[in-house]
Enzyme design. Structure first.
Site, PDB file in Angstrom:
ATOM      1  CD  GLU A 185     -62.900  38.303 -14.178  1.00 25.02           C
ATOM      2  OE1 GLU A 185     -62.492  38.198 -15.350  1.00 25.02           O
ATOM      3  OE2 GLU A 185     -62.124  38.355 -13.213  1.00 25.02           O
ATOM      4  CG  HIS A 243     -78.614  29.021 -31.307  1.00 26.46           C
ATOM      5  ND1 HIS A 243     -79.605  28.781 -32.239  1.00 26.46           N
ATOM      6  CD2 HIS A 243     -79.103  30.011 -30.516  1.00 26.46           C
ATOM      7  CE1 HIS A 243     -80.619  29.613 -32.041  1.00 26.46           C
ATOM      8  NE2 HIS A 243     -80.340  30.368 -30.981  1.00 26.46           N
ATOM      9  CB  CYS A 300     -39.146  38.466 -15.817  1.00 21.60           C
ATOM     10  SG  CYS A 300     -38.963  37.137 -16.981  1.00 21.60           S
ATOM     11  CE  LYS A 308     -52.159  41.190 -10.211  1.00 26.47           C
ATOM     12  NZ  LYS A 308     -53.382  40.496 -10.630  1.00 26.47           N
ATOM     13  CG  ASN A 329     -39.775  42.263 -17.277  1.00 27.70           C
ATOM     14  OD1 ASN A 329     -40.277  41.372 -17.962  1.00 27.70           O
ATOM     15  ND2 ASN A 329     -40.469  43.256 -16.786  1.00 27.70           N
ATOM     16  N   GLY A 330     -38.401  41.427 -20.328  1.00 26.78           N
ATOM     17  CA  GLY A 330     -38.755  41.946 -21.643  1.00 26.78           C
ATOM     18  C   GLY A 330     -38.364  40.960 -22.714  1.00 26.78           C
ATOM     19  CE  LYS A 370     -60.101  35.781 -12.432  1.00 29.02           C
ATOM     20  NZ  LYS A 370     -59.784  37.121 -12.721  1.00 29.02           N
ATOM     21  CD1 TRP A 429     -44.960  33.478 -16.592  1.00 30.32           C
ATOM     22  CD2 TRP A 429     -44.457  34.351 -18.589  1.00 30.32           C
ATOM     23  NE1 TRP A 429     -45.988  33.168 -17.460  1.00 30.32           N
ATOM     24  CE2 TRP A 429     -45.697  33.692 -18.692  1.00 30.32           C
ATOM     25  CE3 TRP A 429     -43.948  34.982 -19.721  1.00 30.32           C
ATOM     26  CZ2 TRP A 429     -46.436  33.632 -19.872  1.00 30.32           C
ATOM     27  CZ3 TRP A 429     -44.665  34.926 -20.896  1.00 30.32           C
ATOM     28  CH2 TRP A 429     -45.902  34.258 -20.965  1.00 30.32           C
ATOM     29  CD  GLU A 449     -57.121  33.875 -14.161  1.00 33.59           C
ATOM     30  OE1 GLU A 449     -56.133  34.187 -14.826  1.00 33.59           O
ATOM     31  OE2 GLU A 449     -57.915  34.716 -13.711  1.00 33.59           O
ATOM     32  NE  ARG A 481     -42.796  42.051 -13.000  1.00 33.96           N
ATOM     33  CZ  ARG A 481     -43.470  42.975 -13.676  1.00 33.96           C
ATOM     34  NH1 ARG A 481     -44.474  43.597 -13.115  1.00 33.96           N
ATOM     35  NH2 ARG A 481     -43.136  43.285 -14.906  1.00 33.96           N
TER      36      ARG A 481
HETATM   37  C1  F6R Z   1     -56.852  37.340 -15.163  1.00 34.14           C
HETATM   38  C2  F6R Z   1     -55.895  38.410 -15.307  1.00 34.14           C
HETATM   39  C3  F6R Z   1     -55.487  38.800 -16.681  1.00 34.14           C
HETATM   40  C4  F6R Z   1     -55.312  40.326 -16.757  1.00 34.14           C
HETATM   41  C5  F6R Z   1     -54.754  40.723 -18.127  1.00 34.14           C
HETATM   42  C6  F6R Z   1     -54.625  42.236 -18.261  1.00 34.14           C
HETATM   43  O1  F6R Z   1     -57.165  37.104 -13.834  1.00 34.14           O
HETATM   44  O2  F6R Z   1     -55.422  38.957 -14.352  1.00 34.14           O
HETATM   45  O3  F6R Z   1     -56.394  38.358 -17.631  1.00 34.14           O
HETATM   46  O4  F6R Z   1     -56.536  40.936 -16.539  1.00 34.14           O
HETATM   47  O5  F6R Z   1     -53.510  40.141 -18.308  1.00 34.14           O
HETATM   48  O6  F6R Z   1     -53.786  42.771 -17.287  1.00 34.14           O
HETATM   49  P1  F6R Z   1     -53.795  44.308 -16.929  1.00 34.14           P
HETATM   50  O7  F6R Z   1     -55.102  44.642 -16.301  1.00 34.14           O
HETATM   51  O8  F6R Z   1     -52.634  44.484 -16.000  1.00 34.14           O
HETATM   52  O9  F6R Z   1     -53.605  45.050 -18.221  1.00 34.14           O
END
Ligand code: F6R
Length: 608
Positions: free
Chosen positions: A480, A503, A2, A603, A102-103, A484, A76, A487, A29
């Site tokens: 990683e 395995h 949010c 995010k 937000n929260g 990507k 969100w 997601e 967000r």
């Molecule tokens: C994936 C992504 C998330 C963040 C995770 C931690 O692309 O962005 O997996 O890495 O939510 O977020 P931070 O780094 O803000 O603690």
């Protein structure tokens, strides 16, 4: 999770447009719904709708809203699915008080039941809606004024919140309060802002005031006043000038923020290297002296901590584990005064990470962090902070902050190697020389791999499942890369240790199944060849991220993506991930998906 913003401005034109401009910067967000409350003719006017800003802006004529004051929200969803009813702002029964939040309010059920029994009518399933009703109730029952009622409400709320309240009863001000969810003020002579994050007002002001937990703010044309809502003491906090530039929060000619941020990596990494931070040595020394070290992070940030784990084990010769923050409970019994916890985070607001470090602190651990957002919650809980200096990251999928996080892990690792003597003078200097070259290696990698990854993406986009295989430090690169792809392109992608794939997972391989190998010319090279052969024999289509000129693997794989020579083991985790970012990006684009706003994601994950 949010995005919230409030504006108090001197003139009464275009307040809707101004709020929307800010909300667009916060859409990373959450983008389930959007809503604005203004005051027009002494009445609270709420406009809200389900959907992203671009989908609802015309329908709701948000741009046309006038007034001197407004609050806006991009959601969100947590309590209640995305819908118009569940969109913020929420109001009291008399429609005099509007609230954005937000929260998560943990005691919302009991508070809501009490309010319902007192005759309040709720329109939504959200936890937020109880806030305006509780304020209304306190004003009626206890004869409180608006400000006192909001303060009492904030005290009664359990859980996390950043709230902004606007009311027709006091139409010249916004009241805000926060605990554990981010909230900052932007100070400008003509327009005052409160917002979840700095990009919301960066094009208007670089003067920022950070708010701390349990603080309450009155925001008006005349300025801002902060008090602690527990002890009611006044807080004197001056604005500081943030070094981020307004254009950093714009796309700058790129079609998406994600692509822009991938391309920014040479300069963001160079910024990190250029800015010498006194905390680096302190962090390295403290880790070297500690008995136990736990690195805590979530998602992409967790993968960067795997580099830290490797290097601390190697150079400090000490037990050290990278723990997924939401799984912290399993190590809590091991935490004591001789423990260091090292949270790594882009936002500095990830709730899983915050909760873990709060517990570790209570048990006596020291907190040394690596964080991108200056002044964020994690930095305030830390004894020392190493900043990532990657600038604002708007694309929901982390790219430039992952490479910055990984670089910071190498930075700490090299210092520990020097302190422990595991790296002699010459080795240390050579390692630092390579370290300083990373921005240019990443630049060359982008130039060489962009067109090729775009081509591979047209084939990948038709697939529904894939493997990413790596060994040693580059298992994290595989993880990683797979994250990507999952997601933003919604292709199931599983990262596996290459040696372990035989395995079990190899059973999934069939004709033309995509397998991506991260295979630099290091001590894992020979064994990677074995893994590639195993997959090819069973019909897999193979993609290799390899060192330039590596004929052996180059001739085995269908597509080879070459990384400049000379970086085996040392820091390969940074350039080798770059083509995987590009591959995921172009695959999403080929599928007509929005890489900046993948479904169901936010995010900044500020819920547990
Ligand atoms: C994936 C992504 C998330 C963040 C995770 C931690 O692309 O962005 O997996 O890495 O939510 O977020 P931070 O780094 O803000 O603690």
């Amino acid at each position: 999770m949010c995005g919230i913003v409030g504006i108090v401005q001197r003139d009464s034109t275009k307040i809707g447009k101004n709020i929307i401009d800010s909300l667009r910067k916060l859409e990373y967000r959450g983008y389930d719904s959007v809503g604005i409350a203004t005051i027009d003719n002494d009445q609270v006017v709420v406009s809200k709708e389900q959907g992203k800003i671009t989908e609802v802006i015309d329908k709701m004529q948000l741009d046309d809203l006038h007034g001197k004051i407004a609050i806006g929200h991009t959601r969100w969803a947590t309590h209640g699915p995305p819908s118009k009813e569940n969109s913020h702002p929420h109001t009291d029964c008399k429609n005099e008080i509007a609230v954005i939040h937000n929260g998560i309010i943990e005691n919302f059920q009991s508070l809501k039941e009490e309010l319902v029994s007192q005759g309040h009518e709720f329109q939504s399933e959200t936890d937020t809606e109880l806030i305006p009703h509780l304020i209304e109730q306190l004003m009626q029952e206890k004869q409180m004024n608006l400000k006192d009622a909001i303060i009492h409400t904030a005290r009664k709320l359990e859980g996390t919140f950043a709230i902004c309240v606007l009311s027709s009863l006091e139409p010249d001000r916004i009241y805000c309060a926060k605990r554990d969810s981010p909230l900052v003020l932007g100070i400008n002579a003509d327009r005052m802002f409160c917002a979840s994050d700095i990009p919301a007002f960066l094009s208007h002001t670089q003067q920022v005031v950070l708010l701390h937990d349990e603080e309450f703010v009155t925001l008006s044309h005349d300025g801002y006043e902060i008090i602690n809502f527990r002890d009611m003491k006044k807080v004197n906090r001056k604005p500081y000038i943030v070094s981020w530039k307004p254009e950093m929060a714009q796309k700058g000619g790129f079609p998406h923020f994600m692509l822009k941020e991938i391309h920014e990596q040479p300069s963001s990494l160079a910024d990190y290297i250029r800015i010498k931070q006194p905390s680096l040595n302190k962090i390295a020394e403290k880790i070297y002296d500690a008995k136990k070290v736990f690195l805590l992070a979530a998602g992409t940030a967790h993968y960067s901590t795997l580099t830290g784990e490797n290097l601390i084990r190697k150079y400090a010769k000490k037990a050290c584990s990278a723990i997924i923050a939401s799984e912290y409970d399993s190590v809590s019994p091991l935490i004591d005064e001789e423990t260091i916890v090292l949270p790594v985070s882009q936002s500095g607001e990830t709730m899983d990470t915050i909760m873990a470090i709060k517990d570790a602190k209570k048990l006596g651990a020291k907190v040394l962090s690596a964080v991108n957002v200056i002044g964020s919650s994690i930095t305030r809980h830390s004894d020392e902070v190493l900043y990532l200096y990657a600038g604002p990251e708007i694309g929901v999928a982390a790219t430039k902050t992952y490479t910055a996080q990984t670089l910071s892990m190498w930075d700490i690792g090299l210092e520990i190697g020097k302190i422990s003597g595991e790296l002699g003078n010459n080795e240390y200097n050579e390692a630092r020389r390579l370290f300083n070259e990373i921005p240019s290696v990443v630049k060359q990698t982008i130039v060489r791999s962009e067109a090729l990854t775009n081509r591979i993406a047209s084939w990948f986009a038709k697939k529904s499942s894939s493997f990413y295989l790596g060994r040693g430090v580059n298992l994290q690169t595989a993880k990683e890369g797979a994250l990507k792809m999952k997601e933003i392109a919604y292709i199931h992608s599983e990262a596996y240790p290459a040696g372990e794939s035989k395995h079990g997972p190899i059973a999934l391989i069939e004709e033309d199944y995509p397998v991506v190998f991260i295979a630099p010319e290091d001590q894992t090279h020979k064994r990677m060849i074995g893994s590639i052969m195993e997959m090819k024999t069973r019909g897999a289509t193979t993609i290799g991220v390899i060192e330039e000129g590596d004929k052996e693997i180059g001739e085995l794989v269908k597509w080879k993506i070459e990384i400049p020579k000379g970086y085996s083991e040392m820091i390969t985790t940074i350039p080798y991930v770059v083509p995987l970012q590009l591959l995921a990006y172009y695959t999403a684009v080929r599928k007509n998906l929005s890489p900046d706003m993948p479904r169901n994601l936010s995010k900044s994950v500020t819920v547990l």
